[in-house]
Design an enzyme around this catalytic site. Structure first.
Site, PDB file in Angstrom:
ATOM      1  CB  VAL A  39     -31.013  52.536  54.674  1.00 21.52           C
ATOM      2  CG1 VAL A  39     -30.574  51.069  54.667  1.00 21.52           C
ATOM      3  CG2 VAL A  39     -31.066  53.091  53.260  1.00 21.52           C
ATOM      4  CE1 TYR A  40     -31.356  46.952  55.384  1.00 23.36           C
ATOM      5  CE2 TYR A  40     -32.289  45.952  57.353  1.00 23.36           C
ATOM      6  CZ  TYR A  40     -31.259  46.068  56.442  1.00 23.36           C
ATOM      7  OH  TYR A  40     -30.134  45.293  56.594  1.00 23.36           O
ATOM      8  CB  SER A  41     -38.882  49.984  53.577  1.00 27.95           C
ATOM      9  OG  SER A  41     -38.845  48.766  52.883  1.00 27.95           O
TER      10      SER A  41
END
Length: 326
Positions: A60-62
């Site tokens: 989900v990071y960036s």
């Protein structure tokens, strides 16, 4: 750099883990302060030079771009066999009823997408990012077991949940002969110590490696209370984590500053030294947007705090509402 086993495994990890939420495309994430690829790569390269072999990211990071940046950098700078690469699954990655969570469908889909973005055949540690209240834990644990048996992950771990939930997951795996969680990535620092009540004793008893996130409380432990940064002004997540207890936390930050002055070191080193001495912490996850963040983390390993200093740092703490295990 020092190296230790991750929980009850034979896996050697550096005592500092580089958290990779700081890397990505800002326009595809809730944090406008993340570093783009050009500015991320020197941080990753310096971490390797310091002996850090443990890297943690998440799908989900960036919107997956953190995994892409980390994967390309590690391919260019590191020997894959010596890197411990971790990622996570749970949060929403696309619209629709199956775009998030820990169902078998979601896990099997997201591990393949993460591997493609990371440019690798396997991750060393595949973690559930949060508890899924809408999927039976049996389904999740069997799917995670199958990911390991398929050779797509070497170990599995969990993050940010209540102790009863973690114990239920451990019991479910043991009862069915499935792969067991070897690590807990939880919220722990000098101004948030609720994990000391149940989760840390549970992890110690079960020989689980503890890799805390937010070890510096999003930077609040590293500077004067009145000082602001681009992150502190724009990071709404850290405001929800710490603003409600600001008056009490202020006293702890002052203690950190006083002890740092006595040692002649930056405050970050004292806050990390406190965390490194706390059992059963394995490796704090450091988010770095500057080289000095890495230098302070490595230097913290050489600081030994006295019992009196530890007591002074801990004395002002007051109970906080549980944050993270939601």
């Amino acid at each position: 750099m020092e190296y230790v086993k991750l929980g009850n495994t034979g896996l050697d990890v550096s005592r500092i883990c580089l958290g990779c939420m700081s890397f990505g495309v800002a326009e595809r994430w809730v944090h406008p302060w993340v570093l783009d690829e050009e500015h991320s790569r020197p941080i990753i390269q310096r971490a390797l030079e310091l002996g850090i072999n443990f890297f943690d990211t998440a799908n989900v990071y960036s919107d997956g771009t953190s995994e892409e940046i980390v994967g390309r950098a590690l391919k260019d700078y590191a020997n894959r066999d010596e890197i411990v690469l971790a990622t996570k699954v749970h949060f929403r990655m696309h619209q629709g009823p199956n775009g998030a969570g820990l169902s078998r469908k979601a896990i099997m889909s997201e591990i393949d997408k993460s591997l493609k973005r990371l440019g690798t055949d396997y991750v060393d540690l595949y973690q559930i990012h949060r508890w899924d209240y809408h999927t039976p834990i049996e389904e999740t644990m069997e799917a995670m077991h199958d990911v390991v048996k398929a050779g797509k992950a070497r170990y599995i771990g969990a993050s940010a949940m209540y102790a009863w939930q973690f114990l239920k997951a451990l019991h479910t795996a043991e009862k069915n002969g499935w792969t067991r969680f070897v690590s807990m990535q939880n919220h722990l620092n000098l101004i948030y110590r609720e994990e000391e009540r149940e989760m840390l004793p549970l992890c110690k008893e079960e020989k689980i490696g503890v890799i805390p996130y937010s070890p510096l409380a999003s930077g609040r432990l590293t500077r004067d209370w009145s000082e602001s940064t681009h992150r502190s002004e724009t990071d709404q997540v850290q405001k929800t984590k710490y603003d409600a207890t600001a008056n009490a936390d202020h006293l702890i930050v002052e203690r950190v500053a006083a002890i740092a002055e006595q040692h002649g070191v930056p405050r970050a080193q004292i806050a990390l030294a406190w965390l490194l001495q706390k059992e059963p912490v394995t490796a704090p996850i450091i988010g770095a947007t500057k080289m000095s963040n890495l230098e302070d983390a490595a230097a913290a390993l050489s600081i030994s705090l006295s019992r009196e200093e530890i007591a002074s740092l801990e004395e002002p703490y007051v109970p906080h509402a549980v944050i993270g295990a939601v």
